[in-house]
Motif scaffolding. Structure first.
Motif, PDB file in Angstrom:
ATOM      1  N   ALA A 179       3.541  -4.821  11.099  1.00 12.60           N
ATOM      2  CA  ALA A 179       1.987  -3.416   9.521  1.00 12.60           C
ATOM      3  C   ALA A 179       0.810  -2.973  11.364  1.00 12.60           C
ATOM      4  CB  ALA A 179       0.689  -4.644   9.557  1.00 12.60           C
ATOM      5  N   ASN A 204       1.143  -1.555  -0.319  1.00 13.05           N
ATOM      6  CA  ASN A 204       0.133   0.080  -0.055  1.00 13.05           C
ATOM      7  C   ASN A 204       1.177   1.305   0.133  1.00 13.05           C
ATOM      8  OD1 ASN A 204      -2.225  -1.179  -0.061  1.00 13.05           O
ATOM      9  ND2 ASN A 204      -2.173  -2.037   2.138  1.00 13.05           N
ATOM     10  N   PRO A 232       2.384   6.790  10.691  1.00 13.95           N
ATOM     11  CA  PRO A 232       2.001   6.642  11.579  1.00 13.95           C
ATOM     12  C   PRO A 232       2.306   6.076  13.105  1.00 13.95           C
ATOM     13  CG  PRO A 232       1.878   4.910  10.407  1.00 13.95           C
ATOM     14  CD  PRO A 232       2.674   5.937   9.752  1.00 13.95           C
ATOM     15  N   GLN A 267       2.475  -2.953   3.694  1.00  9.43           N
ATOM     16  CA  GLN A 267       1.224  -2.904   4.039  1.00  9.43           C
ATOM     17  C   GLN A 267       0.643  -2.006   4.605  1.00  9.43           C
ATOM     18  OE1 GLN A 267      -1.170  -6.214   3.384  1.00  9.43           O
ATOM     19  NE2 GLN A 267      -2.796  -4.759   5.186  1.00  9.43           N
ATOM     20  N   ALA A 268       1.340  -1.421   5.954  1.00  7.41           N
ATOM     21  CA  ALA A 268       0.681  -0.477   6.866  1.00  7.41           C
ATOM     22  C   ALA A 268       0.477   0.752   6.691  1.00  7.41           C
ATOM     23  CB  ALA A 268       0.560  -1.090   8.566  1.00  7.41           C
ATOM     24  N   ARG A 269       1.563   0.792   5.458  1.00  2.00           N
ATOM     25  CA  ARG A 269       1.919   2.247   5.069  1.00  2.00           C
ATOM     26  C   ARG A 269       3.460   3.422   6.023  1.00  2.00           C
ATOM     27  NH1 ARG A 269      -2.885   5.378   2.052  1.00  2.00           N
ATOM     28  NH2 ARG A 269      -2.484   3.987   0.255  1.00  2.00           N
ATOM     29  N   ASP A 270       3.684   2.923   6.508  1.00  8.68           N
ATOM     30  CA  ASP A 270       5.042   3.146   7.363  1.00  8.68           C
ATOM     31  C   ASP A 270       6.266   3.168   7.341  1.00  8.68           C
ATOM     32  OD1 ASP A 270       5.927   3.867  10.684  1.00  8.68           O
ATOM     33  OD2 ASP A 270       5.394   1.380  10.781  1.00  8.68           O
ATOM     34  N   GLY A 287       2.378  -2.332  13.996  1.00  6.07           N
ATOM     35  CA  GLY A 287       2.962  -0.531  15.069  1.00  6.07           C
ATOM     36  C   GLY A 287       3.866  -1.359  16.362  1.00  6.07           C
TER      37      GLY A 287
END
Lengths: 237, 237
Positions: free
Chosen positions: B100, B2, B74, B139-142, B102
């Motif tokens: 994902a 993502n 995030p 995946q998590a946009r981090d 965090g």
């Protein structure tokens, strides 16, 4: 396999159980390293659990002498999970996770962003689905097989099934950007709706809210379906 | 994916990024179906995130023109996860899940019930670990890469590292049968210890409690490590 899950047809009237399928036999031999005399945890599908003594283990069969099985299965989660059909490998793992976590009602739903080809996957054959449910039960030491329904039309689900379900459940739609955070530690009966990779489309969310579901989010991170479903269940209950 | 995660070395001084590894190129082509002109979410490893426009995509490379990247990653979870080393395939998936979600500090620990052979697995090579961390971030946009430490001795960890860690963290050991249920929705810094399949041995639990950790359980069900870790993190934070 923390529980040897016995089918009622594995039992005889004298308190013995016989299994002969290669999967369970291999597991007994290679993972449990069981030998005659070993005491193992067993449960009868949709019944009670307890201990059994292995009295014979050959290439062809295992025979157990059962104690009186008096333990009840752990409590189910008060949830009906409505999951947009994930791709086949993700479906397999997700069924195992949610079964282990105690979900007993699962609807697999078609939505706009579900690839139509997923509905042709052999993973959707009843015997394949059952395999994953059984793996989840064996993992978690549970005996109550979940009920899985395939719902191949979004609109018929919304119009014909959802209103009835919402009479008995609080409907919660997991969707990024909703104002409410996923509630914690609730005990109501929940209808939990989880979209596909890429999410529900706006029209679908609108329809779900119109019928009486509440939207909720799980934070700013985009999670894979299998991670999201486990996280949602752990946080809700 | 993502987020297209860029390494600082992918960037030039003029606001362009070039990538040439087959994995990201294939993903751009086959999953994103990106073509020149496509606008995609990008982030710089350990830096900020934003949008970029794809200006060239060939078999050999993709070139992006970056907007000014001003979005911050995030927030991280306030947790240091100490995980008994799982079997290699489970490790791979667990690293992706927790990244994902965090987690930024991960210690992989040897305990009595960890098979010694797991420490020889190629999955523990730094570049293999990094691959799974990157998949979790994408995946998590981090963008913030977790820090993974290998701790191959239980006793040295307990005696030399744990006391220091407990000065800054509340230590919680997930172990079946503990009287306290896993707390919900806390904001303290947590050191979360999770045993292997089969659990910590009683001596290990005793040592962890002696040094000042608290035991907690996640209910009567036995969960796979990857399911348990996700469930614990979702419930704690």
């Amino acid at each position: 396999m923390n529980l040897i899950l016995l089918h009622p047809s594995d039992l005889d009237q004298q308190g013995y159980a016989r299994i002969s399928d290669p999967r369970r036999l291999a597991h007994l031999r290679d993972i449990h390293r069981a030998t005659p005399g070993s005491r193992l945890t067993v449960g009868v599908q949709d019944g009670s659990m307890g201990k059994a003594q292995l009295i014979e283990l050959t290439r062809e069969q295992a025979v157990f002498a059962l104690d009186s099985l008096t333990d009840v299965a752990p409590p189910a989660l008060p949830v009906h999970l409505v999951l947009a059909l994930p791709r086949p490998r993700m479906l397999a793992r997700t069924l195992e996770h949610v079964t282990a976590l105690g979900v007993k009602e699962i609807t697999l739903l078609h939505t706009k962003r579900v690839e139509k080809s997923y509905w042709q996957s052999p993973e959707l054959l009843p015997e394949k689905i059952q395999q994953h449910l059984i793996l989840g039960l064996e993992q978690a030491r549970d005996t109550q097989l979940p009920n899985v329904i395939l719902s191949k039309g979004f609109r018929p689900f919304i119009e014909e099934q959802l209103p009835d379900l919402l009479r008995e459940h609080r409907g919660l739609v997991a969707h990024p950007g909703m104002p409410m955070a996923c509630p914690r530690g609730i005990s109501e009966k929940i209808l939990l709706l989880v979209g596909p990779e890429g999410g529900f489309i706006p029209w679908e969310v609108e329809k779900l809210l119109e019928v009486g579901c509440e939207g909720m989010h799980l934070g700013p991170r985009i999670l894979r379906v299998e991670t999201a479903v486990t996280a949602l269940l752990a946080r809700l209950f």
